[in-house]
Design a protein around this motif. Structure first.
Motif, mmCIF file in Angstrom:
data_model
loop_
_atom_site.group_PDB
_atom_site.id
_atom_site.type_symbol
_atom_site.label_atom_id
_atom_site.label_comp_id
_atom_site.label_asym_id
_atom_site.label_seq_id
_atom_site.Cartn_x
_atom_site.Cartn_y
_atom_site.Cartn_z
ATOM 1 N N VAL A 131 -20.086 -1.652 -24.639
ATOM 2 C CA VAL A 131 -20.853 -1.533 -23.541
ATOM 3 C C VAL A 131 -20.442 -0.178 -22.415
ATOM 4 N N ASN A 132 -21.850 -0.353 -21.891
ATOM 5 C CA ASN A 132 -21.798 0.833 -20.618
ATOM 6 C C ASN A 132 -21.535 0.373 -19.644
ATOM 7 N N TYR A 144 -17.297 0.724 -23.225
ATOM 8 C CA TYR A 144 -16.108 0.620 -23.350
ATOM 9 C C TYR A 144 -15.806 0.642 -25.342
ATOM 10 N N GLN A 145 -15.283 0.561 -25.466
ATOM 11 C CA GLN A 145 -15.182 0.244 -27.334
ATOM 12 C C GLN A 145 -14.540 -0.407 -28.415
ATOM 13 N N LEU A 146 -14.928 -1.234 -29.149
ATOM 14 C CA LEU A 146 -13.523 -1.036 -29.890
ATOM 15 C C LEU A 146 -13.134 -0.195 -31.004
ATOM 16 N N TYR A 147 -12.052 0.357 -31.573
ATOM 17 C CA TYR A 147 -11.961 0.922 -32.563
ATOM 18 C C TYR A 147 -11.032 -0.114 -32.898
ATOM 19 N N SER A 202 -17.177 -10.149 -29.887
ATOM 20 C CA SER A 202 -17.749 -9.775 -28.848
ATOM 21 C C SER A 202 -16.913 -8.763 -27.964
ATOM 22 N N ILE A 203 -17.281 -7.870 -27.263
ATOM 23 C CA ILE A 203 -16.467 -7.020 -25.563
ATOM 24 C C ILE A 203 -17.519 -7.348 -24.229
ATOM 25 N N THR A 204 -16.693 -7.811 -23.286
ATOM 26 C CA THR A 204 -17.480 -7.498 -22.112
ATOM 27 C C THR A 204 -16.281 -6.922 -20.878
ATOM 28 N N ALA A 205 -17.399 -6.105 -20.001
ATOM 29 C CA ALA A 205 -16.183 -5.333 -18.913
ATOM 30 C C ALA A 205 -17.174 -6.243 -17.443
ATOM 31 N N MET A 206 -16.054 -6.317 -17.051
ATOM 32 C CA MET A 206 -16.913 -6.923 -15.929
ATOM 33 C C MET A 206 -15.972 -6.256 -14.954
ATOM 34 N N GLU A 207 -16.629 -5.486 -13.620
ATOM 35 C CA GLU A 207 -16.476 -4.844 -12.300
ATOM 36 C C GLU A 207 -15.654 -6.263 -11.402
ATOM 37 N N ILE A 208 -14.724 -5.289 -10.928
ATOM 38 C CA ILE A 208 -13.487 -6.103 -9.721
ATOM 39 C C ILE A 208 -13.575 -5.323 -9.036
#
Length: 143
Positions: free
Chosen positions: A40-41, A114-117, A135-141
């Motif tokens: 995800v970007n 952010y990415q799975l390796y 799945s991958i999720t990024a949340m800005e806090i």
């Protein structure tokens, strides 16, 4: 008059997510993406923001595998990553799942990825076994 809302520290400012259901593998002893799209970007709105990342996938390992999350080219964990799968049986393989999460402080307002390796120490390591959906999720806090 236009009403405005001020979001306080800890508020979720944005969420981005991606999935991948392609069966992927690696024999690499170094971390690789194996061309996966569990990526995800996100562009933080403030340098004080934190990014909370969660990632999950099904796996198959014939010996020992390590999984981690990268921010751009930076491994957010040590050389052994965030999750290890180990299987000590030469007659088969281990099928399981991984789940990782981390709160990152990137201190930037530039776009980050952010990415799975993943990597293994012997044999072959797989993700999205039988084309299950990772799945991958990024949340800005707000900081």
């Amino acid at each position: 008059a236009i009403a405005t809302t001020k979001l306080g520290t800890g508020a979720v400012l944005q969420v981005v997510s991606a999935t991948d259901s392609t069966f992927r593998s690696t024999t690499s002893l170094s971390y690789v993406t194996a061309s996966n799209t569990l990526s995800v970007n996100i562009t933080p709105s403030s340098t004080s923001s934190k990014i909370f990342i969660v990632c999950s996938a099904s796996t198959r390992v014939s010996n020992q595998a390590f999984y981690t999350i990268y921010r751009d080219s930076t491994n957010l964990a040590g050389s052994n990553g965030m999750v290890e799968n180990y299987f000590d049986d030469s007659s088969g393989d281990n099928r399981s799942s991984i789940a990782m999460s981390i709160l990152d402080t990137p201190s930037t307002t530039s776009q980050i990825t952010y990415q799975l390796y993943f990597k293994n120490s012997a044999g072959t390591t797989f993700i999205n076994h039988n084309n299950t959906k990772g799945s991958i999720t990024a949340m800005e806090i707000a900081g």
